[in-house]
Design a protein around this motif. Sequence first.
Motif, PDB file in Angstrom:
ATOM      1  N   ALA A 223      52.715  -6.792 -24.673  1.00  8.61           N
ATOM      2  CA  ALA A 223      53.516  -7.386 -25.739  1.00  8.61           C
ATOM      3  C   ALA A 223      54.349  -8.510 -25.156  1.00  8.61           C
ATOM      4  N   LEU A 224      54.262  -9.672 -25.773  1.00 13.59           N
ATOM      5  CA  LEU A 224      55.040 -10.842 -25.366  1.00 13.59           C
ATOM      6  C   LEU A 224      56.163 -11.016 -26.372  1.00 13.59           C
ATOM      7  N   ILE A 225      57.405 -10.946 -25.905  1.00 17.66           N
ATOM      8  CA  ILE A 225      58.562 -11.036 -26.795  1.00 17.66           C
ATOM      9  C   ILE A 225      59.063 -12.466 -26.805  1.00 17.66           C
ATOM     10  N   ASP A 226      59.009 -13.104 -27.973  1.00 21.17           N
ATOM     11  CA  ASP A 226      59.420 -14.500 -28.094  1.00 21.17           C
ATOM     12  C   ASP A 226      60.273 -14.696 -29.328  1.00 21.17           C
ATOM     13  N   ALA A 227      61.070 -15.755 -29.297  1.00 24.40           N
ATOM     14  CA  ALA A 227      61.935 -16.096 -30.423  1.00 24.40           C
ATOM     15  C   ALA A 227      61.296 -17.191 -31.265  1.00 24.40           C
ATOM     16  N   PHE A 228      61.585 -17.162 -32.563  1.00 26.69           N
ATOM     17  CA  PHE A 228      61.104 -18.152 -33.534  1.00 26.69           C
ATOM     18  C   PHE A 228      59.588 -18.019 -33.731  1.00 26.69           C
TER      19      PHE A 228
ATOM     20  N   ALA B 294      61.021 -22.992 -27.874  1.00 20.99           N
ATOM     21  CA  ALA B 294      60.509 -21.646 -28.089  1.00 20.99           C
ATOM     22  C   ALA B 294      59.004 -21.658 -28.341  1.00 20.99           C
ATOM     23  N   GLU B 295      58.507 -22.709 -29.011  1.00 16.80           N
ATOM     24  CA  GLU B 295      57.070 -22.779 -29.274  1.00 16.80           C
ATOM     25  C   GLU B 295      56.277 -22.959 -27.987  1.00 16.80           C
ATOM     26  N   ILE B 296      56.747 -23.830 -27.103  1.00 17.35           N
ATOM     27  CA  ILE B 296      56.005 -24.023 -25.856  1.00 17.35           C
ATOM     28  C   ILE B 296      56.152 -22.783 -24.968  1.00 17.35           C
ATOM     29  N   GLU B 297      57.282 -22.082 -25.072  1.00 15.69           N
ATOM     30  CA  GLU B 297      57.444 -20.813 -24.361  1.00 15.69           C
ATOM     31  C   GLU B 297      56.418 -19.799 -24.836  1.00 15.69           C
ATOM     32  N   THR B 298      56.218 -19.726 -26.143  1.00 15.73           N
ATOM     33  CA  THR B 298      55.251 -18.775 -26.688  1.00 15.73           C
ATOM     34  C   THR B 298      53.844 -19.068 -26.175  1.00 15.73           C
TER      35      THR B 298
ATOM     36  N   LEU C 191      51.908 -10.654 -29.824  1.00 15.75           N
ATOM     37  CA  LEU C 191      52.999 -11.623 -29.828  1.00 15.75           C
ATOM     38  C   LEU C 191      54.025 -11.140 -30.846  1.00 15.75           C
ATOM     39  N   VAL C 192      55.176 -10.709 -30.348  1.00 15.49           N
ATOM     40  CA  VAL C 192      56.228 -10.188 -31.228  1.00 15.49           C
ATOM     41  C   VAL C 192      57.295 -11.267 -31.367  1.00 15.49           C
ATOM     42  N   GLU C 193      57.419 -11.822 -32.567  1.00 18.21           N
ATOM     43  CA  GLU C 193      58.319 -12.934 -32.808  1.00 18.21           C
ATOM     44  C   GLU C 193      59.640 -12.438 -33.394  1.00 18.21           C
TER      45      GLU C 193
END
Length: 424
Positions: A123-128, A168-172, A190-192
Amino acid sequence: MRKFCSLLIIASAFFFLSPKSNSAQQLNGSRAKGQVMRPGSSVEHPGDAGVNAHTHLRMLVPSTGQFGNATLLTATGQPPFLGVFFETPASIACIYHLVKNPKPGCNPDETTEPPTGGGGAIALIDAFDDPTAAADLATFSTQFGLPAANLTVVFSNGKPAVDPSGGAEIETSLDIEWAHAMAPKAKLFLVEAPSLRLGDLFNAILVGANLVAANGGGEVSMSFGSGEFPQENQLDNVFFNTPGVVYVASSGDAPGVQYPSASPNVVSAGGATVSRDSTTGRFLLENTWQDGGGGPSQVELRPSFQNEVRQIVGAARGTPDISFDANPNTGVWVFDTNPVFGQGWFVLGGTSVAAPSLAGIINAAGSFRASSQLENHQIYNHLFDRDALRDIIFGNCGINIGDFALPGYDFCTGVGTSQTYEGK
């Protein structure tokens, strides 16, 4: 802050206004020098500690303004542009001996065998929200000869907005692409989260951990952090304690300690530098990355897995535990469709690279340990084992650049970097 915004505007203008490069030959043999910058999501502001997190991401912006778009898909595992020697899934697999027959020199232009393992889930934890995450991952996979990814996008609390800074998008894209690169057979979630507020991210961590546990176990990757705060140790057993899940968090992109990297229930992912011959692309050695986060925690006590390195960490929890290439000047290729920086190939660094990549390596090792504590015990049990770890003994880091690479454990790279899947 005004100065940073000016730099961001200038960098954005480079990406939008410079002539687009549709030919790898335009970069062949160049040094691809440029400016290292942080997107807005990676800027830590006063008062953020314990309230807001920031991503641990740095971007190498070349003098040409951009590396180019995705018109050159070779599907051979080679980079989109030759002669600049930034890292690919195959070159990293070669350096870290994640394939059976590493090619001598591990030149990214010539090394085409990526990792093939993985299982369970990450699971990848990302914002936005990143609306093009799946499409960008597909482009990345095609370029580097990876199988199609098994990706599911989950909203932890309703569909988030898009990050206006583009960070945040490029981080994702970085997170999902490099987790897939290191463990191509793992399921990806991908958990946003709605924002970079710690409350939103912690809720997303619980969602991600439950998904991983329900899909055969695996890892939760967190490429963000906050400055330390007094209440952090009260959160360790609340948010990082799901059975069957190993949590991996980036240690930060500046001297000092970040949370959740400092939690004893987390594998702290630090940064290293890959050195190559600038003419031949041949791998020379790994050394420290001076900007990598690390040091003794001001809040957390030394966990039992660090008892063997007590002479370094003292009574405190030390970070990082293990490292991965994170210097943006020796960075990794990522494809992203970005609302600020445009669509194309980016060279990224920061310990945001380390967290998903090490989560993938741990996943592909196949042990699927029941907790991060057990995973860290395994890692530290292989201290000085050259079949499992590359001990980094060159370089320095830390506040006032006062920490040095040492045999065994140090605050610059922890126990070192991976050398095969053994001990993971």
